[in-house]
Motif scaffolding. Sequence first.
Motif, PDB file in Angstrom:
ATOM      1  N   ILE A   1      48.052  43.623  48.064  1.00 21.33           N
ATOM      2  CA  ILE A   1      48.277  43.344  46.652  1.00 21.33           C
ATOM      3  C   ILE A   1      46.998  43.634  45.882  1.00 21.33           C
ATOM      4  O   ILE A   1      45.927  43.160  46.259  1.00 21.33           O
ATOM      5  N   ALA A   2      47.089  44.394  44.800  1.00 26.56           N
ATOM      6  CA  ALA A   2      45.948  44.661  43.913  1.00 26.56           C
ATOM      7  C   ALA A   2      46.195  43.910  42.603  1.00 26.56           C
ATOM      8  O   ALA A   2      47.241  44.096  41.960  1.00 26.56           O
ATOM      9  N   TYR A   3      45.223  43.069  42.213  1.00 37.66           N
ATOM     10  CA  TYR A   3      45.458  42.187  41.070  1.00 37.66           C
ATOM     11  C   TYR A   3      44.141  41.732  40.442  1.00 37.66           C
ATOM     12  O   TYR A   3      43.061  41.939  41.008  1.00 37.66           O
ATOM     13  N   GLN A   4      44.263  41.098  39.289  1.00 38.46           N
ATOM     14  CA  GLN A   4      43.109  40.571  38.548  1.00 38.46           C
ATOM     15  C   GLN A   4      43.423  39.125  38.177  1.00 38.46           C
ATOM     16  O   GLN A   4      44.399  38.851  37.489  1.00 38.46           O
ATOM     17  N   THR A   5      42.595  38.192  38.662  1.00 35.63           N
ATOM     18  CA  THR A   5      42.937  36.777  38.521  1.00 35.63           C
ATOM     19  C   THR A   5      42.697  36.221  37.123  1.00 35.63           C
ATOM     20  O   THR A   5      43.312  35.216  36.755  1.00 35.63           O
ATOM     21  N   GLU A   6      41.833  36.825  36.340  1.00 38.55           N
ATOM     22  CA  GLU A   6      41.557  36.304  34.998  1.00 38.55           C
ATOM     23  C   GLU A   6      42.583  36.795  33.978  1.00 38.55           C
ATOM     24  O   GLU A   6      43.120  36.017  33.191  1.00 38.55           O
ATOM     25  N   THR A   7      42.860  38.086  33.984  1.00 45.33           N
ATOM     26  CA  THR A   7      43.812  38.645  33.029  1.00 45.33           C
ATOM     27  C   THR A   7      45.240  38.635  33.568  1.00 45.33           C
ATOM     28  O   THR A   7      46.183  38.875  32.814  1.00 45.33           O
ATOM     29  N   MET A   8      45.402  38.386  34.885  1.00 43.00           N
ATOM     30  CA  MET A   8      46.685  38.437  35.578  1.00 43.00           C
ATOM     31  C   MET A   8      47.288  39.839  35.584  1.00 43.00           C
ATOM     32  O   MET A   8      48.501  40.010  35.761  1.00 43.00           O
ATOM     33  N   GLN A   9      46.443  40.852  35.396  1.00 40.74           N
ATOM     34  CA  GLN A   9      46.929  42.225  35.514  1.00 40.74           C
ATOM     35  C   GLN A   9      47.344  42.489  36.958  1.00 40.74           C
ATOM     36  O   GLN A   9      46.598  42.216  37.895  1.00 40.74           O
ATOM     37  N   PHE A  10      48.537  43.027  37.119  1.00 38.15           N
ATOM     38  CA  PHE A  10      49.065  43.351  38.444  1.00 38.15           C
ATOM     39  C   PHE A  10      49.065  44.859  38.609  1.00 38.15           C
ATOM     40  O   PHE A  10      49.654  45.574  37.807  1.00 38.15           O
ATOM     41  N   SER A  11      48.398  45.353  39.656  1.00 35.43           N
ATOM     42  CA  SER A  11      48.238  46.805  39.810  1.00 35.43           C
ATOM     43  C   SER A  11      49.115  47.413  40.890  1.00 35.43           C
ATOM     44  O   SER A  11      49.267  48.633  40.933  1.00 35.43           O
ATOM     45  N   GLY A  12      49.690  46.585  41.771  1.00 37.20           N
ATOM     46  CA  GLY A  12      50.589  47.152  42.767  1.00 37.20           C
ATOM     47  C   GLY A  12      50.609  46.367  44.060  1.00 37.20           C
ATOM     48  O   GLY A  12      49.732  45.543  44.325  1.00 37.20           O
ATOM     49  N   THR A  13      51.634  46.654  44.869  1.00 31.71           N
ATOM     50  CA  THR A  13      51.752  46.032  46.187  1.00 31.71           C
ATOM     51  C   THR A  13      52.605  46.913  47.084  1.00 31.71           C
ATOM     52  O   THR A  13      53.352  47.781  46.616  1.00 31.71           O
ATOM     53  N   GLY A  14      52.501  46.676  48.358  1.00 31.94           N
ATOM     54  CA  GLY A  14      53.326  47.354  49.349  1.00 31.94           C
ATOM     55  C   GLY A  14      53.297  46.554  50.631  1.00 31.94           C
ATOM     56  O   GLY A  14      52.368  45.777  50.872  1.00 31.94           O
ATOM     57  N   GLY A  15      54.330  46.711  51.443  1.00 29.35           N
ATOM     58  CA  GLY A  15      54.354  45.942  52.679  1.00 29.35           C
ATOM     59  C   GLY A  15      55.434  46.402  53.627  1.00 29.35           C
ATOM     60  O   GLY A  15      56.194  47.325  53.352  1.00 29.35           O
ATOM     61  N   GLY A  16      55.479  45.710  54.774  1.00 37.69           N
ATOM     62  CA  GLY A  16      56.449  46.029  55.807  1.00 37.69           C
ATOM     63  C   GLY A  16      55.977  45.476  57.135  1.00 37.69           C
ATOM     64  O   GLY A  16      55.387  44.397  57.198  1.00 37.69           O
TER      65      GLY A  16
END
Length: 237
Positions: free
Chosen positions: A164-179
């Motif tokens: 998960i790529a994210y920013q905790t202050e602005t809550m910007q979500f940049s993407g995720t992947g899994g399996g």
Amino acid sequence: MRTIKQGHLVILLIVFYTNFSLKAQIIPGVYKAVDQNINHELKISDDYLIYSIYKKKPATFIKTVGGFYSIDDNTLKLIVAFNSNFEADAVRELNLPFSIIENGLKLTTTDSEIEFQKLESLSQDLDGQWLFATRGPDSGQKRRGEENARKTLKFLMDGRFQWIAYQTETMQFSGTGGGSFTSEDGIYTENIEYFSRDNTRVGATLKFNYEIKEKDWHHTGINSKGEPMYEIWTSRN
């Protein structure tokens, strides 16, 4: 006086073990549920959880949310670190009532009650939580860590992975992947089952080399674009 003190001690012990039992109710691991072709996956450690929702056919990413949690009176209290739907719902905290069922748990969300079954425990080399630190090789360059608001997290447990790529202050979500994943004899393999940025990536299998040096995971190989890659991840555990 001694009897009163003993009574107080008994009460304190009861309170302690009651609180302990509440905290210990959920066994750490990966829990899964399927409801009308929608996959629900819950990865939960002693203090951190990730809840992801996706379809396999057709491949469709729906949502992921996660962060540190506590348990209070059979309710999971989540302090949200990332939320793929933040722009729509602005959720920073979640209270999720739960109950224990045979080999799993029942979770109450805003939409429904979902019965999760726990996957079989599986121990592998790279199990744990990893934060992206820097590009390799390590020559003393500046590193990212827990103190940085911008994070990329990898959570590996019981044969399941998610980044998960994210920013905790602005809550910007940049993407995720899994399996699913395997890590054995220096070879790390990912089988992608969901990918928020591009559903066409689902079904791909990626192989990399790995080496553990102290608390760092050195992750090398060829990325999905066919380019050489060298990443260093540091253990959060």
